[in-house]
Design a protein around this motif. Structure first.
Motif, short mmCIF file in Angstrom:
data_model
loop_
_atom_site.label_atom_id
_atom_site.label_comp_id
_atom_site.label_asym_id
_atom_site.label_seq_id
_atom_site.Cartn_x
_atom_site.Cartn_y
_atom_site.Cartn_z
N ASN A 2 0.67 -1.01 -0.13
CA ASN A 2 0.20 -0.49 0.16
C ASN A 2 0.83 1.12 0.25
OD1 ASN A 2 -2.88 -1.39 -0.05
ND2 ASN A 2 -2.53 -1.33 1.69
N LEU A 3 2.18 1.21 0.33
CA LEU A 3 2.95 2.21 0.31
C LEU A 3 3.96 2.50 -0.78
CD1 LEU A 3 3.93 2.42 4.07
CD2 LEU A 3 2.36 3.92 2.72
N ARG A 4 3.63 1.49 -1.52
CA ARG A 4 4.83 1.13 -2.93
C ARG A 4 4.98 2.51 -3.64
NH1 ARG A 4 0.42 -1.23 -4.36
NH2 ARG A 4 -1.16 -0.32 -6.45
N ASP A 5 3.87 3.57 -3.69
CA ASP A 5 4.79 4.72 -4.47
C ASP A 5 5.15 5.22 -2.95
OD1 ASP A 5 2.43 4.39 -6.31
OD2 ASP A 5 0.89 4.85 -5.28
N PHE A 6 5.87 5.17 -2.16
CA PHE A 6 6.28 6.26 -1.49
C PHE A 6 7.55 5.15 -1.51
CE2 PHE A 6 1.56 6.86 0.12
CZ PHE A 6 1.94 8.15 -0.61
N GLU A 7 7.88 5.05 -2.15
CA GLU A 7 9.44 3.97 -1.96
C GLU A 7 10.48 5.32 -1.44
OE1 GLU A 7 11.62 1.32 -1.24
OE2 GLU A 7 9.08 0.37 -3.05
N GLY A 8 11.97 4.45 -1.27
CA GLY A 8 12.28 5.29 0.12
C GLY A 8 12.42 6.39 1.26
#
Length: 286
Positions: A61-67
């Motif tokens: 669910n948080l893959r768009d905020f990598e890093g």
């Protein structure tokens, strides 16, 4: 993804002091975490959960905020060890969203009596103690104490007696067996299923929820920078009492931001009836 309770209120209070490093101590599926990262483009989030299955979904669910985040499988009472691993001394905010999640209630781990499942109730499947052990092995007096204290159940003695009598013939193995047994002792009042309080009590015992909450909260002031914030959402009076006591005892370190606890608006309760008992309390490090 299920929308967390008091989402906007919690995130707004948490981010209100500015800052960049936030700890979501109960990251769950990542609902609050995602909103924090959306609303503060500078934020870095450390997410902690004892449930490995929830963490897998949070990562997705948080893959768009990598890093911009890191996730840890740990008990939130060990957040200091997680911060040490991250190389972080002070943070700008802690968020605790207590109790059992909707995801856990729907998972086949015996949290709910809506389905017939083995008596498990472990948030962390690697822990040894299960609901089966509590129900079938604990002495009658200890069962009574747990059901009375953690379930705030007036019929605790009768329920403990019935459990011990039944298990002397054969072990109680499933959620339905336990729920039916409790319902034979406690008459239904209103909407609440007669076994609700007993199930809550056993779940709290299995996961040592109140012990971990005390341990975690009392550590937080030492890791909050000046102006950093602590936001806690509780779902029953036992949790809320601990949170209230904590804020009262730390008045010299934390300014209370919620004179009265924030509760869900009518629209939220209509959309998610489980939110009706939620209370949000927040403080700011002096």
């Amino acid at each position: 993804m299920h929308k967390p309770v008091l989402l906007e209120e919690a995130v707004e209070l948490l981010l209100g002091s500015g800052g960049k490093v936030f700890v979501d101590c109960t990251v769950g599926l990542g609902g609050h975490a995602k909103r924090i990262l959306e609303k503060n483009s500078q934020a870095f989030l450390i997410g902690i959960d004892r449930d490995p299955f929830a963490l897998e979904l949070a990562k997705e669910n948080l893959r768009d905020f990598e890093g911009r985040f890191s996730l840890y499988k740990a008990n939130y009472s060990d957040f200091d060890l997680v911060l040490k691993e991250e190389g972080v001394d002070l943070v700008d905010g802690f968020l605790f969203d207590l109790g059992v999640s909707m995801y856990q209630l729907k998972s086949p781990r015996g949290f709910s009596f809506q389905r017939d499942e083995p008596l498990d109730m472990r948030m962390d499947p690697e822990e040894k103690l299960t609901a089966y052990e509590v129900v079938n092995k604990y002495p009658e007096k200890e069962l009574e104490r747990i059901i009375r204290e953690y379930g705030e159940e007036r019929k605790a003695r009768a329920i403990a007696k019935a459990i011990v009598l039944r298990r002397s013939r054969k072990p109680i193995e499933t959620t339905k067996e336990l729920a039916d047994l409790v319902a034979s002792v406690v008459k239904r009042h209103g909407r609440l299923h007669p076994a609700t309080k007993t199930f809550q009590a056993i779940r709290i015992e299995v996961n040592k929820e109140l012990d971990h909450l005390k341990k975690a909260l009392w550590k937080t002031p030492g890791y909050l920078r000046s102006g950093g914030r602590l936001v806690v959402i509780s779902f029953h009076s036992l949790e809320d009492r601990i949170v209230k006591t904590f804020f009262r005892e730390h008045a010299h370190q934390l300014k209370i931001l919620t004179k009265k606890p924030i509760t869900p608006k009518k629209e939220e309760v209509m959309q998610n009836p489980a939110s009706r008992s939620a209370k949000l309390r927040a403080g700011e490090k002096l």
